[in-house]
Design a protein around this motif. Structure first.
Motif, PDB file in Angstrom:
ATOM      1  N   CYS B  67       0.564  -1.202   0.103  1.00 43.94           N
ATOM      2  CA  CYS B  67       0.339  -0.220   0.338  1.00 43.94           C
ATOM      3  C   CYS B  67       1.136   0.987  -0.084  1.00 43.94           C
ATOM      4  O   CYS B  67       1.973   1.138   0.715  1.00 43.94           O
ATOM      5  N   GLU B  69       0.093   4.476   1.218  1.00 42.33           N
ATOM      6  CA  GLU B  69       0.185   5.097   2.204  1.00 42.33           C
ATOM      7  C   GLU B  69       0.814   4.824   3.193  1.00 42.33           C
ATOM      8  O   GLU B  69       1.542   3.952   3.693  1.00 42.33           O
ATOM      9  N   CYS B  71       0.333   4.303   7.286  1.00 41.96           N
ATOM     10  CA  CYS B  71      -0.736   4.424   8.332  1.00 41.96           C
ATOM     11  C   CYS B  71       0.766   3.436   9.480  1.00 41.96           C
ATOM     12  O   CYS B  71       0.975   2.452   9.150  1.00 41.96           O
ATOM     13  N   CYS B  74       0.538  -0.649  10.670  1.00 39.77           N
ATOM     14  CA  CYS B  74       0.065  -0.952   9.164  1.00 39.77           C
ATOM     15  C   CYS B  74       1.666  -2.037   8.785  1.00 39.77           C
ATOM     16  O   CYS B  74       2.525  -1.549   8.330  1.00 39.77           O
ATOM     17  N   ALA B 114      -5.959  -3.540   0.417  1.00 38.95           N
ATOM     18  CA  ALA B 114      -4.800  -2.578   1.042  1.00 38.95           C
ATOM     19  C   ALA B 114      -4.336  -1.933  -0.014  1.00 38.95           C
ATOM     20  O   ALA B 114      -3.115  -1.655  -0.566  1.00 38.95           O
TER      21      ALA B 114
HETATM   22  S1  SF4 Z   1      -4.097   0.649   6.817  1.00 36.16           S
HETATM   23 FE1  SF4 Z   1      -4.850   0.809   5.070  1.00 36.16          FE
HETATM   24  S2  SF4 Z   1      -4.571   2.575   3.899  1.00 36.16           S
HETATM   25 FE2  SF4 Z   1      -3.219   2.580   5.555  1.00 36.16          FE
HETATM   26  S3  SF4 Z   1      -1.262   1.587   5.539  1.00 36.16           S
HETATM   27 FE3  SF4 Z   1      -2.223   0.010   5.966  1.00 36.16          FE
HETATM   28  S4  SF4 Z   1      -3.900  -0.257   3.893  1.00 36.16           S
HETATM   29 FE4  SF4 Z   1      -2.905   0.230   3.405  1.00 36.16          FE
END
Ligand code: SF4
Ligand code: ZN
Ligand code: ZN
Lengths: 63, 331
Positions: B67, B69, B71, B74, B114
């Protein structure tokens, strides 16, 4: 039986220090590293199990 | 000073009005000696306003890892040195997972990817997946595919998705410490579009990420403002290689107080145990949470980590004489 060379959780050599915490972690997550070559495996988690595949050493399944 | 539990009894149990952010801070600060009373009240609230039934759900990762992003909790972000590798599930595997889930008596099956938001390939895969599942399995389908455009909201609704998950993750005031690649407001926007579309909104977050008690209360209040149909509550499971990988696991009593506080903030919402409960609460705590405001569970495994065996949760529900909610297709 093949000898386990690398820790499936942290990927370090099994002879290198204790992996107690890793063993505990592996009750709540699938292995991420191949225990023969320490490559990161392709892991898929399903609601009731998991599979982990090393491109050289094949696939592992949850018991 | 009036005791916060007395206030909650009159306001939340009596009138069904959730506690305010300030009141929730008091709940989260309440002493350990009051915890049993707090949980008992939260349970009474849940039974009165939601009933005895517990909703069971299974989840599956359609697209794992990679992914864009960041976060910080994660393991699926491509920005960290996490050992999770990127992989897609194929349609037969997806259908198989839906079947496994339905066999547990679950009424919900959530397909997760993801991604920052879906592209055309993902939307096509989801559409094909939903058609294949509907042909073989009797279960409600939910999706969690990141941030959406209005057109994508409409498309998912047309595909028959009955619930969409998009978490706030953390309080607005703490969000920048958790995610830097998108904003709280962007998440909020998607939640509003989903809610207005007629799909059920599933929106929760994580606690135990270093936020203050005030920020925990803030998250609950902000969720309450969105009035989601369901709130999944996750406890941080520190993942190796992520920025939050070295954080402590949240104390069980704090986790239970959080469950009760969320119930007192949202008396009529489905409050679901999501990830991290195995580590934070263990078997005993899982039971206490179900008697402290929780009325939904994810059974079996999560997206990249494993849960308790589904049978352990189903046996526990039977032991507690809590009926599992039955399927009512909302199509
Ligand atoms: S929580 Fe969702 S958007 Fe954030 S890094 Fe993980 S998979 Fe990506
Ligand atoms: Zn190890
Ligand atoms: Zn290998």
């Amino acid at each position: 039986m093949t000898t386990v060379l690398y820790c499936g959780h942290c990927g370090r050599e099994t002879g290198d220090g204790a992996h107690e915490a890793c063993r505990r972690a592996l009750t709540l997550e699938p292995p991420r590293y191949c225990d023969q070559c320490r490559r990161r495996m392709i892991v898929q988690v399903h609601p009731m199990g998991w599979t982990a595949r090393c491109s050289t050493h094949g696939e592992l399944f949850s018991s | 000073m009036t005791d916060i539990l007395e206030v909650a009894r009159e306001q939340v149990l009596g009138r069904g009005v959730g506690l305010s952010q300030e009141q929730l801070v008091e709940v989260l600060r309440s002493p350990d000696e009051q915890l049993d009373d707090l949980l008992a009240l939260a349970h009474e609230v849940r039974v009165k306003w939601c009933g005895e039934e517990v909703e069971v759900e299974g989840i599956i990762s359609l697209k794992t890892g990679g992914c864009p992003e960041d976060c910080h909790f994660c393991s699926q972000s491509g920005q960290f040195t996490s050992p999770v590798r990127s992989v897609w599930l194929n349609i037969p595997e997806l259908v198989e997972a839906a079947k496994e889930t339905a066999k547990t008596g679950a009424t919900e099956f959530c397909i997760v990817a993801a991604v920052r938001g879906p592209d055309e390939r993902l939307m096509a895969q989801v559409k094909a997946g939903i058609e294949a599942i509907n042909a073989e399995v009797d279960i409600n389908i939910a999706c969690s595919l990141g941030m959406l455009t209005q057109a994508q909201v409409d498309e998912l609704k047309a595909m028959g998705v009955h619930r969409y998950n998009h978490n706030l993750e953390s309080a607005r005031s703490y969000f920048g410490d958790v995610v830097t690649t998108h904003s709280f407001e962007e998440r909020w926007e998607t939640c509003l579009m989903v809610r207005d579309s007629g799909m059920e909104l599933c929106c929760g977050g994580l606690v135990g990420m270093g936020e203050s008690l005030e920020q925990r209360a803030e998250l609950a209040a902000q969720l309450a403002e969105l009035e989601p149909h369901e709130v999944p509550l996750n406890f941080l499971n520190p993942r190796p290689g992520t920025p939050f990988g070295d954080m402590e696991i949240m104390a069980g009593k704090d986790a239970l107080r959080t469950i009760a506080a969320f119930r007192l903030a949202m008396p009529k919402t489905v409050l679901r145990y999501a990830g991290g409960r195995e580590l934070t609460l263990g078997d005993l705590g899982t039971r206490e949470g179900l008697l402290g405001g929780i009325n939904a569970v994810i059974v079996g495994n999560y997206l990249t980590t494993l849960g308790r065996p589904a049978t352990a949760d189903l046996d526990l529900l039977a032991d507690l004489k809590m009926p599992v909610k039955e399927l009512q297709k909302t199509l």
